[in-house]
Motif scaffolding. Structure first.
Motif, mmCIF file in Angstrom:
data_model
loop_
_atom_site.group_PDB
_atom_site.id
_atom_site.type_symbol
_atom_site.label_atom_id
_atom_site.label_comp_id
_atom_site.label_asym_id
_atom_site.label_seq_id
_atom_site.Cartn_x
_atom_site.Cartn_y
_atom_site.Cartn_z
ATOM 1 N N VAL A 40 -53.515 98.649 -74.516
ATOM 2 C CA VAL A 40 -53.019 97.641 -75.419
ATOM 3 C C VAL A 40 -52.758 96.288 -73.034
ATOM 4 O O VAL A 40 -52.018 98.030 -72.672
ATOM 5 C CB VAL A 40 -51.289 97.608 -75.098
ATOM 6 C CG1 VAL A 40 -50.498 96.221 -75.697
ATOM 7 C CG2 VAL A 40 -52.038 98.086 -77.450
ATOM 8 N N LEU A 41 -52.785 95.640 -73.106
ATOM 9 C CA LEU A 41 -52.572 95.699 -72.100
ATOM 10 C C LEU A 41 -51.495 93.939 -72.344
ATOM 11 O O LEU A 41 -51.732 93.459 -72.698
ATOM 12 C CB LEU A 41 -53.282 94.534 -71.440
ATOM 13 C CG LEU A 41 -52.854 93.806 -70.290
ATOM 14 C CD1 LEU A 41 -52.396 94.662 -69.135
ATOM 15 C CD2 LEU A 41 -54.563 93.067 -69.521
ATOM 16 N N VAL A 42 -50.302 93.845 -71.303
ATOM 17 C CA VAL A 42 -48.949 92.766 -71.602
ATOM 18 C C VAL A 42 -48.752 92.824 -70.029
ATOM 19 O O VAL A 42 -48.752 93.306 -69.153
ATOM 20 C CB VAL A 42 -47.743 93.159 -71.947
ATOM 21 C CG1 VAL A 42 -46.866 92.083 -71.924
ATOM 22 C CG2 VAL A 42 -48.348 93.437 -73.670
ATOM 23 N N THR A 43 -49.624 91.450 -70.155
ATOM 24 C CA THR A 43 -49.347 90.917 -67.997
ATOM 25 C C THR A 43 -49.361 89.488 -68.116
ATOM 26 O O THR A 43 -49.668 88.749 -69.260
ATOM 27 C CB THR A 43 -51.416 90.865 -67.984
ATOM 28 O OG1 THR A 43 -50.905 90.842 -66.309
ATOM 29 C CG2 THR A 43 -52.391 90.092 -68.476
ATOM 30 N N GLY A 44 -48.160 89.213 -67.275
ATOM 31 C CA GLY A 44 -48.012 87.385 -67.021
ATOM 32 C C GLY A 44 -47.049 86.869 -67.662
ATOM 33 O O GLY A 44 -46.858 85.532 -68.016
ATOM 34 N N PHE A 45 -45.783 87.317 -67.838
ATOM 35 C CA PHE A 45 -45.248 87.214 -69.133
ATOM 36 C C PHE A 45 -43.642 86.884 -68.166
ATOM 37 O O PHE A 45 -43.387 87.438 -67.157
ATOM 38 C CB PHE A 45 -44.398 87.593 -70.279
ATOM 39 C CG PHE A 45 -45.940 87.494 -71.246
ATOM 40 C CD1 PHE A 45 -45.850 86.403 -72.168
ATOM 41 C CD2 PHE A 45 -47.573 88.150 -71.517
ATOM 42 C CE1 PHE A 45 -47.300 86.045 -73.522
ATOM 43 C CE2 PHE A 45 -47.900 87.560 -72.594
ATOM 44 C CZ PHE A 45 -47.530 86.629 -73.401
ATOM 45 N N GLU A 46 -43.065 86.428 -68.499
ATOM 46 C CA GLU A 46 -41.118 86.274 -67.697
ATOM 47 C C GLU A 46 -40.270 86.647 -69.108
ATOM 48 O O GLU A 46 -41.239 85.672 -69.942
ATOM 49 C CB GLU A 46 -40.940 85.066 -67.124
ATOM 50 C CG GLU A 46 -39.688 85.773 -66.992
ATOM 51 C CD GLU A 46 -38.875 83.830 -66.124
ATOM 52 O OE1 GLU A 46 -39.449 83.156 -65.168
ATOM 53 O OE2 GLU A 46 -37.688 83.559 -66.605
ATOM 54 N N ILE A 47 -39.749 87.746 -69.535
ATOM 55 C CA ILE A 47 -39.151 88.513 -70.552
ATOM 56 C C ILE A 47 -37.111 88.663 -70.036
ATOM 57 O O ILE A 47 -37.503 89.024 -69.289
ATOM 58 C CB ILE A 47 -39.758 89.801 -71.404
ATOM 59 C CG1 ILE A 47 -40.887 89.424 -71.286
ATOM 60 C CG2 ILE A 47 -39.333 90.185 -72.247
ATOM 61 C CD1 ILE A 47 -42.015 90.599 -72.228
ATOM 62 N N SER A 48 -37.165 87.994 -70.687
ATOM 63 C CA SER A 48 -35.423 88.152 -70.313
ATOM 64 C C SER A 48 -34.465 88.178 -71.411
ATOM 65 O O SER A 48 -34.763 87.509 -72.516
ATOM 66 C CB SER A 48 -35.481 86.885 -69.184
ATOM 67 O OG SER A 48 -35.043 85.790 -69.542
ATOM 68 N N GLY A 49 -33.313 89.111 -70.496
ATOM 69 C CA GLY A 49 -32.488 88.457 -72.134
ATOM 70 C C GLY A 49 -32.548 90.324 -72.689
ATOM 71 O O GLY A 49 -31.232 89.778 -73.615
ATOM 72 N N PHE A 50 -33.758 90.511 -73.359
ATOM 73 C CA PHE A 50 -33.356 92.142 -74.756
ATOM 74 C C PHE A 50 -31.994 93.196 -74.161
ATOM 75 O O PHE A 50 -32.002 93.031 -73.778
ATOM 76 C CB PHE A 50 -34.384 92.192 -75.068
ATOM 77 C CG PHE A 50 -35.635 90.842 -75.312
ATOM 78 C CD1 PHE A 50 -35.524 90.835 -77.190
ATOM 79 C CD2 PHE A 50 -36.266 90.307 -74.527
ATOM 80 C CE1 PHE A 50 -35.740 89.884 -77.151
ATOM 81 C CE2 PHE A 50 -37.252 88.527 -74.758
ATOM 82 C CZ PHE A 50 -36.911 88.845 -76.637
ATOM 83 N N SER A 51 -31.459 92.923 -75.464
ATOM 84 C CA SER A 51 -30.275 93.633 -76.031
ATOM 85 C C SER A 51 -30.509 95.484 -75.168
ATOM 86 O O SER A 51 -29.814 96.383 -75.073
ATOM 87 C CB SER A 51 -29.454 93.707 -76.868
ATOM 88 O OG SER A 51 -30.176 94.212 -78.004
ATOM 89 N N GLY A 52 -31.595 95.862 -75.381
ATOM 90 C CA GLY A 52 -32.465 97.058 -75.237
ATOM 91 C C GLY A 52 -33.291 96.545 -74.250
ATOM 92 O O GLY A 52 -33.225 97.711 -73.291
ATOM 93 N N LEU A 53 -34.411 96.898 -74.446
ATOM 94 C CA LEU A 53 -35.682 96.978 -73.734
ATOM 95 C C LEU A 53 -36.272 95.608 -73.355
ATOM 96 O O LEU A 53 -36.564 95.177 -74.579
ATOM 97 C CB LEU A 53 -36.671 97.793 -73.747
ATOM 98 C CG LEU A 53 -35.592 99.121 -74.513
ATOM 99 C CD1 LEU A 53 -35.974 99.072 -75.463
ATOM 100 C CD2 LEU A 53 -36.505 100.041 -73.777
ATOM 101 N N ASP A 54 -36.710 94.831 -72.140
ATOM 102 C CA ASP A 54 -37.625 93.979 -71.787
ATOM 103 C C ASP A 54 -39.026 94.388 -72.524
ATOM 104 O O ASP A 54 -40.070 93.595 -73.570
ATOM 105 C CB ASP A 54 -37.513 92.926 -70.580
ATOM 106 C CG ASP A 54 -36.839 92.119 -70.292
ATOM 107 O OD1 ASP A 54 -35.444 91.488 -72.007
ATOM 108 O OD2 ASP A 54 -35.902 92.589 -69.011
ATOM 109 N N ILE A 55 -40.033 95.098 -72.060
ATOM 110 C CA ILE A 55 -40.701 95.903 -73.056
ATOM 111 C C ILE A 55 -40.654 97.293 -73.336
ATOM 112 O O ILE A 55 -39.894 98.123 -71.849
ATOM 113 C CB ILE A 55 -41.693 95.593 -72.038
ATOM 114 C CG1 ILE A 55 -42.662 94.072 -71.308
ATOM 115 C CG2 ILE A 55 -43.424 96.302 -72.714
ATOM 116 C CD1 ILE A 55 -43.400 94.096 -70.954
ATOM 117 N N ALA A 56 -41.160 98.245 -74.021
ATOM 118 C CA ALA A 56 -41.465 98.945 -74.163
ATOM 119 C C ALA A 56 -42.863 99.361 -74.806
ATOM 120 O O ALA A 56 -43.365 99.319 -75.606
ATOM 121 C CB ALA A 56 -40.270 99.827 -75.040
#
Ligand SMILES: *[C@@H]1O[C@H](CO)[C@@H](O)[C@H](O)[C@H]1NC(C)=O
Length: 367
Positions: free
Chosen positions: A142-158
Protein backbone atom coordinates in the motif's frame (compact mmCIF):
# COMPACT_ATOMS: atom_id res chain seq x y z
CA UNK A 1 -4.19 -30.62 -58.52
CA UNK A 2 -7.04 -31.59 -56.22
CA UNK A 3 -4.42 -32.93 -53.91
CA UNK A 4 -2.58 -29.62 -53.88
CA UNK A 5 -5.80 -27.66 -53.47
CA UNK A 6 -6.80 -29.87 -50.60
CA UNK A 7 -3.50 -29.14 -48.92
CA UNK A 8 -3.99 -25.39 -49.37
CA UNK A 9 -7.42 -25.56 -47.85
CA UNK A 10 -5.98 -27.54 -45.01
CA UNK A 11 -3.16 -25.01 -44.49
CA UNK A 12 -5.57 -22.06 -44.69
CA UNK A 13 -7.77 -23.76 -42.14
CA UNK A 14 -4.80 -24.35 -39.89
CA UNK A 15 -3.65 -20.76 -40.27
CA UNK A 16 -7.09 -19.45 -39.32
CA UNK A 17 -7.20 -21.80 -36.41
CA UNK A 18 -3.83 -20.54 -35.21
CA UNK A 19 -4.73 -16.90 -35.84
CA UNK A 20 -8.07 -17.07 -34.11
CA UNK A 21 -6.74 -16.58 -30.59
CA UNK A 22 -4.58 -13.70 -31.82
CA UNK A 23 -7.50 -12.02 -33.55
CA UNK A 24 -9.55 -12.59 -30.50
CA UNK A 25 -6.82 -11.24 -28.23
CA UNK A 26 -6.56 -8.15 -30.40
CA UNK A 27 -10.20 -7.43 -29.80
CA UNK A 28 -9.89 -7.46 -26.02
CA UNK A 29 -8.67 -3.89 -25.46
CA UNK A 30 -11.80 -2.54 -27.15
CA UNK A 31 -13.98 -4.17 -24.52
CA UNK A 32 -14.03 -2.83 -20.99
CA UNK A 33 -12.21 -5.69 -19.35
CA UNK A 34 -9.12 -6.68 -17.50
CA UNK A 35 -6.82 -3.89 -18.71
CA UNK A 36 -9.30 -1.19 -17.93
CA UNK A 37 -9.98 -2.03 -14.37
CA UNK A 38 -6.37 -2.89 -13.70
CA UNK A 39 -5.03 0.39 -14.97
CA UNK A 40 -7.73 3.00 -14.52
CA UNK A 41 -7.48 4.99 -11.34
CA UNK A 42 -10.47 5.97 -9.31
CA UNK A 43 -11.05 9.64 -8.61
CA UNK A 44 -12.45 11.16 -5.47
CA UNK A 45 -13.61 14.76 -5.66
CA UNK A 46 -14.30 17.16 -2.83
CA UNK A 47 -17.54 16.18 -1.11
CA UNK A 48 -17.16 12.50 -2.00
CA UNK A 49 -15.92 9.75 0.30
CA UNK A 50 -12.35 8.45 0.17
CA UNK A 51 -13.45 5.35 2.06
CA UNK A 52 -16.17 4.56 -0.49
CA UNK A 53 -13.56 4.64 -3.25
CA UNK A 54 -11.22 2.40 -1.27
CA UNK A 55 -14.04 -0.05 -0.60
CA UNK A 56 -14.80 -0.33 -4.30
CA UNK A 57 -11.17 -0.50 -5.45
CA UNK A 58 -9.49 -3.62 -6.76
CA UNK A 59 -6.15 -4.77 -5.39
CA UNK A 60 -3.40 -2.71 -6.97
CA UNK A 61 -5.66 0.13 -8.04
CA UNK A 62 -4.70 3.79 -7.69
CA UNK A 63 -7.10 6.26 -6.12
CA UNK A 64 -6.56 9.94 -6.83
CA UNK A 65 -8.07 12.23 -4.23
CA UNK A 66 -8.64 15.73 -5.56
CA UNK A 67 -8.18 18.94 -3.58
CA UNK A 68 -10.55 19.41 -0.69
CA UNK A 69 -10.98 18.73 3.00
CA UNK A 70 -12.25 15.28 3.85
CA UNK A 71 -13.59 14.68 7.37
CA UNK A 72 -12.95 10.94 7.47
CA UNK A 73 -11.06 8.17 9.13
CA UNK A 74 -9.69 6.02 6.35
CA UNK A 75 -9.11 2.26 6.61
CA UNK A 76 -7.03 0.44 3.98
CA UNK A 77 -7.13 -3.35 4.01
CA UNK A 78 -6.73 -4.04 0.27
CA UNK A 79 -3.24 -4.85 -0.96
CA UNK A 80 -1.61 -2.66 -3.56
CA UNK A 81 -3.89 0.35 -3.09
CA UNK A 82 -2.13 3.56 -4.04
CA UNK A 83 -3.87 6.44 -2.33
CA UNK A 84 -2.65 9.65 -3.91
CA UNK A 85 -3.64 13.07 -2.61
CA UNK A 86 -3.62 16.09 -4.91
CA UNK A 87 -4.13 18.90 -2.43
CA UNK A 88 -6.37 16.78 -0.21
CA UNK A 89 -6.59 17.25 3.57
CA UNK A 90 -7.96 14.68 5.97
CA UNK A 91 -9.37 15.77 9.34
CA UNK A 92 -11.29 13.88 12.05
CA UNK A 93 -14.95 13.10 11.30
CA UNK A 94 -17.76 14.03 13.65
CA UNK A 95 -18.09 10.50 14.98
CA UNK A 96 -15.26 7.97 15.11
CA UNK A 97 -14.97 4.87 12.95
CA UNK A 98 -13.92 1.58 14.52
CA UNK A 99 -10.86 -0.10 13.02
CA UNK A 100 -7.63 -1.81 14.13
CA UNK A 101 -6.11 1.58 14.89
CA UNK A 102 -8.88 2.48 17.35
CA UNK A 103 -7.27 2.50 20.78
CA UNK A 104 -3.86 1.63 19.32
CA UNK A 105 -2.24 4.66 20.91
CA UNK A 106 -4.30 4.49 24.10
CA UNK A 107 -7.98 4.19 25.00
CA UNK A 108 -10.24 6.35 22.87
CA UNK A 109 -7.59 7.26 20.30
CA UNK A 110 -8.15 7.09 16.53
CA UNK A 111 -6.06 7.30 13.38
CA UNK A 112 -6.47 9.40 10.24
CA UNK A 113 -5.35 6.62 7.91
CA UNK A 114 -5.09 3.06 9.19
CA UNK A 115 -3.30 0.64 6.86
CA UNK A 116 -4.11 -2.69 8.42
CA UNK A 117 -3.59 -6.40 7.80
CA UNK A 118 -6.13 -9.06 8.76
CA UNK A 119 -6.59 -11.00 11.98
CA UNK A 120 -4.18 -8.89 13.96
CA UNK A 121 -3.79 -9.75 17.62
CA UNK A 122 -2.80 -6.78 19.77
CA UNK A 123 -1.44 -6.78 23.29
CA UNK A 124 -3.30 -4.75 25.87
CA UNK A 125 -2.38 -1.10 26.11
CA UNK A 126 0.35 -0.50 28.66
CA UNK A 127 2.04 2.63 27.37
CA UNK A 128 2.84 4.43 24.10
CA UNK A 129 0.99 1.98 21.82
CA UNK A 130 -0.41 -1.54 21.81
CA UNK A 131 2.12 -4.07 20.56
CA UNK A 132 1.28 -6.41 17.69
CA UNK A 133 1.42 -10.03 18.88
CA UNK A 134 0.58 -11.65 15.56
CA UNK A 135 -0.65 -10.87 12.04
CA UNK A 136 -2.96 -13.32 10.29
CA UNK A 137 -2.43 -11.87 6.84
CA UNK A 138 -0.42 -8.77 6.00
CA UNK A 139 -1.74 -6.02 3.75
CA UNK A 140 0.87 -5.63 1.04
CA UNK A 141 2.27 -2.86 -1.06
CA UNK A 142 0.00 0.00 0.00
CA UNK A 143 1.15 3.55 -0.80
CA UNK A 144 -0.18 6.70 0.86
CA UNK A 145 1.22 9.91 -0.59
CA UNK A 146 0.45 13.58 -1.04
CA UNK A 147 -1.97 14.17 1.85
CA UNK A 148 -2.17 16.69 4.61
CA UNK A 149 -3.55 14.89 7.64
CA UNK A 150 -4.14 16.72 10.86
CA UNK A 151 -5.46 16.59 14.35
CA UNK A 152 -6.17 12.90 15.01
CA UNK A 153 -6.34 11.86 18.64
CA UNK A 154 -4.00 8.88 18.21
CA UNK A 155 -2.02 8.84 14.99
CA UNK A 156 -2.26 10.69 11.70
CA UNK A 157 -1.10 7.54 9.85
CA UNK A 158 -0.52 4.02 11.15
CA UNK A 159 0.67 0.86 9.40
CA UNK A 160 -0.36 -2.21 11.39
CA UNK A 161 0.52 -5.62 10.01
CA UNK A 162 1.71 -4.33 6.65
CA UNK A 163 4.26 -5.62 4.21
CA UNK A 164 6.12 -3.39 1.73
CA UNK A 165 3.92 -0.41 2.57
CA UNK A 166 5.03 3.14 1.92
CA UNK A 167 4.07 6.45 3.52
CA UNK A 168 5.71 9.24 1.55
CA UNK A 169 5.44 12.96 0.92
CA UNK A 170 2.64 13.66 3.35
CA UNK A 171 2.22 16.52 5.78
CA UNK A 172 1.22 15.19 9.18
CA UNK A 173 0.12 17.84 11.64
CA UNK A 174 -0.85 17.43 15.24
CA UNK A 175 -1.18 13.68 15.55
CA UNK A 176 -1.72 13.81 19.31
CA UNK A 177 0.23 10.66 20.19
CA UNK A 178 2.08 10.01 16.91
CA UNK A 179 2.50 11.60 13.53
CA UNK A 180 3.19 8.16 12.06
CA UNK A 181 3.54 4.73 13.62
CA UNK A 182 4.46 1.51 11.86
CA UNK A 183 3.97 -1.53 14.08
CA UNK A 184 4.03 -5.27 13.48
CA UNK A 185 4.94 -4.70 9.84
CA UNK A 186 7.76 -5.65 7.50
CA UNK A 187 9.66 -3.56 5.01
CA UNK A 188 7.77 -0.32 5.68
CA UNK A 189 9.17 2.89 4.20
CA UNK A 190 8.37 6.25 5.80
CA UNK A 191 9.96 8.84 3.54
CA UNK A 192 9.92 12.60 3.03
CA UNK A 193 7.03 13.44 5.30
CA UNK A 194 6.68 16.64 7.29
CA UNK A 195 5.61 15.80 10.82
CA UNK A 196 4.86 18.68 13.15
CA UNK A 197 2.90 19.76 16.17
CA UNK A 198 1.70 23.24 15.27
CA UNK A 199 0.83 24.43 18.80
CA UNK A 200 1.76 22.59 22.01
CA UNK A 201 4.49 19.99 21.81
CA UNK A 202 3.06 16.47 21.31
CA UNK A 203 4.38 12.97 22.03
CA UNK A 204 6.12 11.03 19.19
CA UNK A 205 6.84 12.14 15.62
CA UNK A 206 7.60 8.83 13.89
CA UNK A 207 7.84 5.46 15.62
CA UNK A 208 9.09 2.18 14.19
CA UNK A 209 7.99 -0.91 16.11
CA UNK A 210 8.13 -3.38 13.25
CA UNK A 211 9.14 -7.01 12.73
CA UNK A 212 11.99 -6.09 10.37
CA UNK A 213 13.48 -3.93 7.65
CA UNK A 214 11.94 -0.56 8.40
CA UNK A 215 13.31 2.54 6.66
CA UNK A 216 12.58 6.03 7.91
CA UNK A 217 14.24 8.54 5.65
CA UNK A 218 14.26 12.24 4.79
CA UNK A 219 11.45 13.28 7.11
CA UNK A 220 11.22 16.69 8.82
CA UNK A 221 9.95 16.46 12.36
CA UNK A 222 9.34 19.32 14.75
CA UNK A 223 7.84 20.03 18.15
CA UNK A 224 7.49 16.42 19.32
CA UNK A 225 8.83 15.18 22.67
CA UNK A 226 10.44 12.25 20.82
CA UNK A 227 11.22 12.80 17.18
CA UNK A 228 12.15 9.28 16.11
CA UNK A 229 11.31 6.25 18.23
CA UNK A 230 13.43 3.28 17.18
CA UNK A 231 12.04 -0.06 18.37
CA UNK A 232 12.93 -2.31 15.43
CA UNK A 233 16.16 -4.28 15.15
CA UNK A 234 18.18 -3.07 12.20
CA UNK A 235 15.98 -0.01 11.60
CA UNK A 236 17.46 2.31 8.98
CA UNK A 237 16.99 5.92 10.02
CA UNK A 238 18.59 8.23 7.52
CA UNK A 239 18.49 11.85 6.43
CA UNK A 240 15.80 13.03 8.82
CA UNK A 241 15.67 16.39 10.52
CA UNK A 242 14.37 16.74 14.06
CA UNK A 243 14.09 20.20 15.53
CA UNK A 244 12.36 21.96 18.43
CA UNK A 245 11.90 18.60 20.15
CA UNK A 246 13.28 16.95 23.33
CA UNK A 247 14.76 13.65 22.13
CA UNK A 248 15.94 13.38 18.55
CA UNK A 249 16.18 9.60 18.17
CA UNK A 250 15.46 7.22 21.04
CA UNK A 251 16.76 3.68 20.47
CA UNK A 252 14.90 1.47 22.92
CA UNK A 253 16.31 -1.03 25.41
CA UNK A 254 17.03 -4.39 23.79
CA UNK A 255 16.98 -3.05 20.23
CA UNK A 256 19.99 -4.18 18.23
CA UNK A 257 21.58 -3.10 14.99
CA UNK A 258 19.72 0.15 14.31
CA UNK A 259 21.44 2.54 11.93
CA UNK A 260 21.07 6.25 12.60
CA UNK A 261 22.89 8.01 9.80
CA UNK A 262 23.04 11.51 8.34
CA UNK A 263 20.29 12.99 10.47
CA UNK A 264 20.17 16.59 11.68
CA UNK A 265 19.01 17.04 15.24
CA UNK A 266 18.90 20.62 16.42
CA UNK A 267 17.56 23.29 18.74
CA UNK A 268 15.77 21.66 21.62
CA UNK A 269 12.34 22.88 22.60
CA UNK A 270 12.81 25.13 25.67
CA UNK A 271 9.96 23.36 27.47
CA UNK A 272 11.80 20.00 27.61
CA UNK A 273 13.97 20.52 30.65
CA UNK A 274 10.95 21.31 32.80
CA UNK A 275 9.19 18.02 31.89
CA UNK A 276 10.04 15.31 34.48
CA UNK A 277 11.75 12.15 33.16
CA UNK A 278 12.22 13.56 29.69
CA UNK A 279 15.29 15.74 29.35
CA UNK A 280 17.05 16.79 26.19
CA UNK A 281 18.95 14.16 24.20
CA UNK A 282 20.08 13.98 20.60
CA UNK A 283 20.57 10.27 19.94
CA UNK A 284 19.84 8.09 22.96
CA UNK A 285 20.92 4.46 23.21
CA UNK A 286 19.29 3.33 26.42
CA UNK A 287 20.19 -0.34 26.80
CA UNK A 288 20.42 -0.56 22.99
CA UNK A 289 23.10 -2.60 21.27
CA UNK A 290 25.09 -2.56 18.05
CA UNK A 291 23.67 0.76 16.94
CA UNK A 292 25.55 2.62 14.24
CA UNK A 293 25.38 6.39 14.81
CA UNK A 294 27.18 7.92 11.90
CA UNK A 295 27.59 11.32 10.26
CA UNK A 296 24.78 13.00 12.12
CA UNK A 297 24.85 16.69 12.97
CA UNK A 298 23.59 17.36 16.47
CA UNK A 299 23.54 20.96 17.60
CA UNK A 300 21.87 23.51 19.81
CA UNK A 301 20.68 21.05 22.44
CA UNK A 302 20.57 22.90 25.73
CA UNK A 303 18.48 22.72 28.86
CA UNK A 304 19.23 26.39 29.58
CA UNK A 305 20.17 25.45 33.13
CA UNK A 306 16.55 24.63 34.03
CA UNK A 307 16.24 22.14 36.93
CA UNK A 308 19.99 21.49 36.78
CA UNK A 309 19.32 19.44 33.66
CA UNK A 310 22.04 18.81 31.09
CA UNK A 311 21.24 18.30 27.43
CA UNK A 312 23.37 15.58 25.82
CA UNK A 313 24.07 15.09 22.12
CA UNK A 314 24.76 11.34 22.14
CA UNK A 315 24.11 9.20 25.22
CA UNK A 316 24.86 5.53 25.83
CA UNK A 317 23.58 4.20 29.14
CA UNK A 318 22.00 1.10 30.67
CA UNK A 319 18.24 0.95 30.79
CA UNK A 320 17.51 2.49 34.20
CA UNK A 321 14.39 0.32 34.50
CA UNK A 322 15.74 -3.14 33.77
CA UNK A 323 19.49 -2.58 33.83
CA UNK A 324 19.80 -3.87 30.25
CA UNK A 325 23.33 -2.85 29.25
CA UNK A 326 24.26 -0.98 26.07
CA UNK A 327 26.94 -2.86 24.13
CA UNK A 328 28.64 -2.73 20.78
CA UNK A 329 27.40 0.69 19.76
CA UNK A 330 29.51 2.62 17.24
CA UNK A 331 29.42 6.41 17.19
CA UNK A 332 31.52 7.69 14.33
CA UNK A 333 31.95 10.74 12.17
CA UNK A 334 29.29 12.88 13.82
CA UNK A 335 29.40 16.64 14.28
CA UNK A 336 28.24 17.88 17.67
CA UNK A 337 28.26 21.57 18.60
CA UNK A 338 26.58 24.06 20.90
CA UNK A 339 25.17 21.35 23.14
CA UNK A 340 25.38 21.38 26.95
CA UNK A 341 27.37 18.15 26.67
CA UNK A 342 28.24 16.29 23.49
CA UNK A 343 28.81 12.59 24.23
CA UNK A 344 28.03 10.78 27.46
CA UNK A 345 28.81 7.10 27.96
CA UNK A 346 28.03 5.31 31.23
CA UNK A 347 27.14 1.67 30.77
CA UNK A 348 28.01 -1.73 32.15
CA UNK A 349 27.93 -2.90 28.50
CA UNK A 350 31.08 -3.46 26.47
CA UNK A 351 32.59 -2.69 23.09
CA UNK A 352 31.09 0.73 22.58
CA UNK A 353 33.30 2.66 20.18
CA UNK A 354 33.33 6.45 19.91
CA UNK A 355 35.64 7.74 17.20
CA UNK A 356 36.26 10.56 14.75
CA UNK A 357 33.52 12.79 16.08
CA UNK A 358 33.84 16.57 15.83
CA UNK A 359 32.84 17.75 19.26
CA UNK A 360 34.16 19.33 22.44
CA UNK A 361 32.80 17.59 25.55
CA UNK A 362 34.34 15.53 26.93
CA UNK A 363 37.60 16.30 25.18
CA UNK A 364 38.82 12.70 25.38
CA UNK A 365 35.92 11.45 23.22
CA UNK A 366 36.23 14.23 20.66
CA UNK A 367 38.68 15.01 17.88
C1 LIG B 1 26.63 5.82 35.82
O1 LIG B 1 25.67 4.76 35.98
C2 LIG B 1 25.57 4.27 37.30
C3 LIG B 1 24.67 3.05 37.28
O2 LIG B 1 23.50 3.33 36.58
C4 LIG B 1 25.09 5.38 38.22
O3 LIG B 1 24.99 4.91 39.53
C5 LIG B 1 26.05 6.55 38.14
O4 LIG B 1 25.55 7.63 38.89
C6 LIG B 1 26.23 6.99 36.68
N1 LIG B 1 27.25 8.01 36.60
C7 LIG B 1 27.00 9.21 36.13
C8 LIG B 1 28.17 10.14 36.08
O5 LIG B 1 25.91 9.57 35.77
Amino acid sequence: MPEVKGRWVYLLGLALLLLTPLLHAKAIPTTPGWNDWQDASLHVASGQSIQAAIDSAHPGQAIIVEAGTYAEQVTITTSGIKLIGKGASIVPPGSPVQNTCSGLAGPGTEAGICIQGQDIVLADYVQEHRKVLSVGQAVRGVLVTGFEISGFSGLDIAVVGGQDCRVANNILYDGAQYGCLTVGSENTVVDTNTVAATADMLFIGICMDDMSNVRTTNNDISNYAIGLCVQTNGAFVHGNSVTNSCIGAYVDPGVTGAQVIDNHISNANPICASIPDLGVLGVAMIGASNTLVKQNTIEGLTANGVNDATAVGVIIIDDPGTGTPASGNLVVGNVLRNNDFDIFVNTTGTNNVIEDNQCSTPAELCT
